[in-house]
Design an enzyme around this catalytic site. Structure first.
Site, PDB file in Angstrom:
ATOM      1  N   SER A 142       2.774 160.211 152.062  1.00 36.75           N
ATOM      2  CA  SER A 142       2.891 160.893 153.350  1.00 36.75           C
ATOM      3  C   SER A 142       3.740 160.022 154.252  1.00 36.75           C
ATOM      4  CB  SER A 142       1.507 161.090 153.959  1.00 36.75           C
ATOM      5  OG  SER A 142       1.587 161.399 155.345  1.00 36.75           O
ATOM      6  N   TYR A 155      -6.765 156.964 155.933  1.00 41.87           N
ATOM      7  CA  TYR A 155      -5.779 157.844 155.297  1.00 41.87           C
ATOM      8  C   TYR A 155      -4.407 157.177 155.290  1.00 41.87           C
ATOM      9  CZ  TYR A 155      -2.578 161.798 154.730  1.00 41.87           C
ATOM     10  OH  TYR A 155      -1.572 162.629 154.293  1.00 41.87           O
TER      11      TYR A 155
END
Length: 278
Positions: A142, A155
């Protein structure tokens, strides 16, 4: 191009929704036989049925090493080969008011799915590929693993770990003709954002998502919003022979977000269009 993956066999983890589903559908349309690995039985079976012949579903929790090893065996038993492994499955962390209020309660689960799952998928697939002429492994990170920022710290850390692991695996596995690359999506509408708002009321979660989307839009040089299909195109490229000389690469699919702040067109006092930083 058509039939870019004709005769190839692929596994896509997290393949029942969002980016994963788009990758499954793109791969299948290009001639690949695909194993859809996910914990959502209903949606996974639905995707397999929609694709038709050459797509099958397998229940897999990527954080379970035994299940991941069995996944490779399942693909080999079903289709006789494994050419492309897409480690796409991932989860977000719970959003906290600040790092000072993060209880780290979700640390183990987020790291197990986002990091251990990628490591296991890479290793188990590579063991087969190393003995069978090589292959392509595509890991999903990401832009949160590239750019620093506040919120969902676990995350972000997990996605940064995927990037470093991908580069390291690419170096080691190159001798076996195995290419390992990484995609870093950003500003792609998926269900992942909603999972960060767990515990909020529906109305608050909706407002939260709208604010985040607007912030993403303001940070994105390209005006249009990305789609899961955009990410699937990148996965197809990295999984196909078109990228045969590419390994250890991190490819942001983010409308230019990590490149820098956008330049927006605006009018000066005389109504003439000028450029300026957002």
């Amino acid at each position: 191009m058509a039939d870019e993956l004709s005769g190839k066999v692929a596994i896509v983890t997290g393949g029942s929704v969002g980016i994963g589903r788009a990758i499954v559908e793109r791969f299948h349309a290009e001639g690949a036989r695909v194993v859809i690995a996910d914990t959502n039985r209903e949606r996974g079976a639905e995707v397999a049925e929609a694709c038709g012949t050459g797509a099958i579903f397998r229940y897999v929790d990527v954080a379970d090493l035994e299940q991941m090893a069995d996944l490779i065996t399942f693909a080999l038993d079903a289709f006789g080969a494994l050419d492309v492994m897409v480690n796409n499955a991932g989860i977000s962390g719970t959003l906290h008011r600040s790092i000072l209020h993060d209880d780290l309660a979700d640390f183990t689960r987020v790291m197990s799915v986002n990091v251990l799952g990628v490591m296991a998928g890479t290793q188990f697939a590579a063991r087969h590929m190393a003995e069978n002429g090589g292959g392509s492994i595509v890991n999903m990170s990401s832009i949160g693993g590239i750019q620093a920022g506040g919120g969902v710290m676990t995350y972000r850390a997990s996605k940064a770990a995927v990037i470093q692991y991908t580069k390291s695996a690419a170096i080691e596995l190159a001798q076996h003709e195995i290419r390992v690359n990484c995609i870093a999506p950003g500003n792609i509408p998926t269900t992942l954002l909603a999972s960060s708002a767990a515990g909020m009321s529906p109305e608050k979660a909706e407002r939260f998502a709208a604010v985040v989307r607007e912030t993403m839009r303001a940070d994105r040089p390209l005006d249009r919003e990305g789609t899961p299909e955009d990410v699937a195109e990148a996965a197809l490229y990295l999984g196909s022979e078109r990228s045969r000389y590419i390994t250890g690469t991190i490819l942001p699919i983010d409308g230019g977000t990590v490149a820098g702040k956008p330049v927006r067109r605006r009018a000066d006092s005389n109504g003439k269009a000028v450029s300026g930083r957002a």
